[in-house]
Design an enzyme around this catalytic site. Structure first.
Site, PDB file in Angstrom:
ATOM      1  N   PRO A 207       0.824  -1.215   0.000  1.00  0.00           N
ATOM      2  CA  PRO A 207       0.000   0.000   0.000  1.00  0.00           C
ATOM      3  C   PRO A 207       0.859   1.266   0.000  1.00  0.00           C
ATOM      4  CG  PRO A 207      -0.840  -1.600   1.574  1.00  0.00           C
ATOM      5  CD  PRO A 207       0.463  -2.138   1.091  1.00  0.00           C
ATOM      6  N   LEU A 208       0.468   2.233  -0.809  1.00  0.00           N
ATOM      7  CA  LEU A 208       1.225   3.473  -0.919  1.00  0.00           C
ATOM      8  C   LEU A 208       1.316   4.210   0.407  1.00  0.00           C
ATOM      9  CD1 LEU A 208       0.145   4.949  -4.377  1.00  0.00           C
ATOM     10  CD2 LEU A 208       2.397   4.123  -3.715  1.00  0.00           C
ATOM     11  N   CYS A 209       0.277   4.079   1.235  1.00  0.00           N
ATOM     12  CA  CYS A 209       0.296   4.776   2.518  1.00  0.00           C
ATOM     13  C   CYS A 209       1.432   4.259   3.400  1.00  0.00           C
ATOM     14  CB  CYS A 209      -1.045   4.637   3.223  1.00  0.00           C
ATOM     15  SG  CYS A 209      -1.546   2.926   3.553  1.00  0.00           S
ATOM     16  N   THR A 210       1.697   2.953   3.319  1.00  0.00           N
ATOM     17  CA  THR A 210       2.806   2.369   4.084  1.00  0.00           C
ATOM     18  C   THR A 210       4.133   2.898   3.580  1.00  0.00           C
ATOM     19  OG1 THR A 210       1.570   0.344   4.550  1.00  0.00           O
ATOM     20  CG2 THR A 210       3.970   0.222   4.719  1.00  0.00           C
ATOM     21  N   THR A 213       4.410   6.836   4.527  1.00  0.00           N
ATOM     22  CA  THR A 213       4.342   7.346   5.902  1.00  0.00           C
ATOM     23  C   THR A 213       5.039   6.483   6.938  1.00  0.00           C
ATOM     24  OG1 THR A 213       2.202   6.257   6.218  1.00  0.00           O
ATOM     25  CG2 THR A 213       2.180   8.545   5.428  1.00  0.00           C
TER      26      THR A 213
END
Length: 431
Positions: A207-210, A213
């Site tokens: 996931p891009l959020c992982t 961030t």
């Protein structure tokens, strides 16, 4: 036995030559249980036919080196090898920093006198069709799906129906830990690598959020550099995973990210492995798959036995060694809608209310496409271009538009990617 025979001195006389290849002469002078009486006459194929054949090996890694050694011990004397990587570990300490192709060629020629191996340190894309036309067949020992797709499309495009010599058989080997495969492709006659692309499922995405961030693993830092930072800082440049300068840039960015989050383990080798999706090799698997590839090369050149890839027969061998030993051979069917060797567009079912951006993202996940930077256009208009930057900027607003605004039900559109010489043809079908 092959190693013992190869160790015999070669004195350049007919007697010495016969002594060295006595096992080959014996094999070629007798009918076998699997020989085709229509194509093979015992004694009619001298060892000289093998010695005169010119073979191209693509890749000089674990699998490629095994292939080179096997070919040399099987009587092939004119071999070329291409690999763009340099040695950063394994081999010998004195070899570090040298081109893999050159070191492998030198070592095999030393062990197998009389075999001439010509190395090229560079990309397969550096060579034109005239270069590939000079070989009798091509064997791939690659760790890259992208490179396989490129050479496959090139060999298919070379075929001239009025010139039988333009058809170059492609033998492809691959390993994944305890698993492996070998396959034989006769361009335009049997299923090609693009027909078989669904055998290589896209790897699961993080996931891009992982990535953006909260990275937790060194691989997350590498993917952050690969997916996010490259687009931010070098989006005008197409990433070449075989270019050492590109990999070094990603490694340095990932290392800085890892230090920021106190994550250890980021190395150049890991960066290369993550970006190219390289799975660590096992020597025994490489040996088994290389043996299969070289057996097929020997059979194709001599017709001494039935080979994979005969049109209408088995062309794909799977090997599984993680649970005992298991092999399975089958025929992978040629696809009429293959973008490389077929001639029919493929139906693509889409939700007319979804956005063009969602369609673009989905193309990367589709097993039959697996495109990283797709460019889309119809016969009349450009839908979206990932590169160059000027076209990306001008077509970016289309990503937010509904598919019904961009494509009519039943309309044909083409999809390409800067990394491949392939144009995928799709027909939009509202679902």
């Amino acid at each position: 036995m092959a190693a013992e025979v190869a160790a015999q001195p070669v004195n350049g006389t007919a007697t010495g030559s016969r002594a060295r290849w006595k096992h080959m002469d014996t094999l070629l002078s007798r009918p076998g249980a699997y020989t085709d009486e229509d194509d093979f006459a015992p004694g009619s194929v001298p060892i000289g036919n093998i010695e005169q054949s010119r073979i191209l090996v693509i890749g000089a890694g674990g699998l490629g080196c095994e292939i080179l050694k096997n070919l040399a011990l099987s009587g092939f004397k004119h071999i070329d090898v291409i690999d763009m990587d340099t040695i950063d570990f394994l081999f010998r300490e004195k070899d570090v920093g040298k081109a893999k192709a050159s070191v492998a060629a030198e070592f095999v020629m030393k062990r197998c006198p009389g075999c001439v191996i010509t190395p090229y340190a560079g990309k397969i894309q550096d060579k034109d069709e005239d270069y590939y036309m000079q070989f009798n067949l091509v064997i791939c020992g690659l760790d890259s799906i992208e490179a396989r797709r490129w050479i496959n499309a090139t060999l298919v495009g070379m075929v001239d129906m009025e010139n039988p010599d333009s058809l170059k058989p492609l033998i492809d080997g691959g390993t994944e830990g305890f698993k492996g495969q070998s396959r034989v492709i006769f361009p335009t006659m049997t299923s090609c690598i693009e027909c078989q692309l669904d055998m290589h499922a896209p790897r699961a995405a993080v996931p891009l959020c992982t990535l953006a961030t909260i990275p937790r693993q060194p691989q997350h830092c590498i993917e952050w550099a690969h997916i996010i930072k490259w687009e931010e800082e070098r989006k005008d440049l197409v990433l070449d995973t075989d270019d050492p300068e590109h990999i070094t840039w990603l490694y340095q960015k990932a290392l800085g990210r890892a230090k920021e989050f106190k994550i250890e383990g980021v190395t150049y080798s890991m960066t290369q492995g993550v970006v190219k999706n390289i799975i660590p090799a096992i020597a025994s698997t490489n040996a088994i798959v290389a043996a299969s590839c070289c057996n097929e090369a020997f059979k194709i050149v001599t017709s001494a036995a039935s080979f994979l890839g005969t049109p209408g027969e088995n062309n794909y061998m799977l090997y599984t060694g993680d649970a005992s030993i298991y092999t399975y051979t089958f025929e992978h069917q040629k696809k009429d809608d293959c973008p490389v060797c077929g001639n029919l567009p493929k139906d693509l079912f889409v939700n007319p209310e979804s956005t063009l951006g969602e369609l673009v993202e989905g193309l990367a996940e589709r097993p039959e496409a697996q495109l990283k930077k797709p460019n889309l256009r119809t016969e009349e208009k450009t839908l979206y271009y990932s590169s160059p930057a000027s076209l990306e900027e001008s077509t970016r607003p289309n990503l937010k538009r509904k598919i019904s605004e961009m494509l009519a039900d039943g309309e044909e559109f083409a999809v390409s990617d800067p990394a491949f010489e392939i144009n995928f043809r799709f027909i939009a079908r509202y679902a």
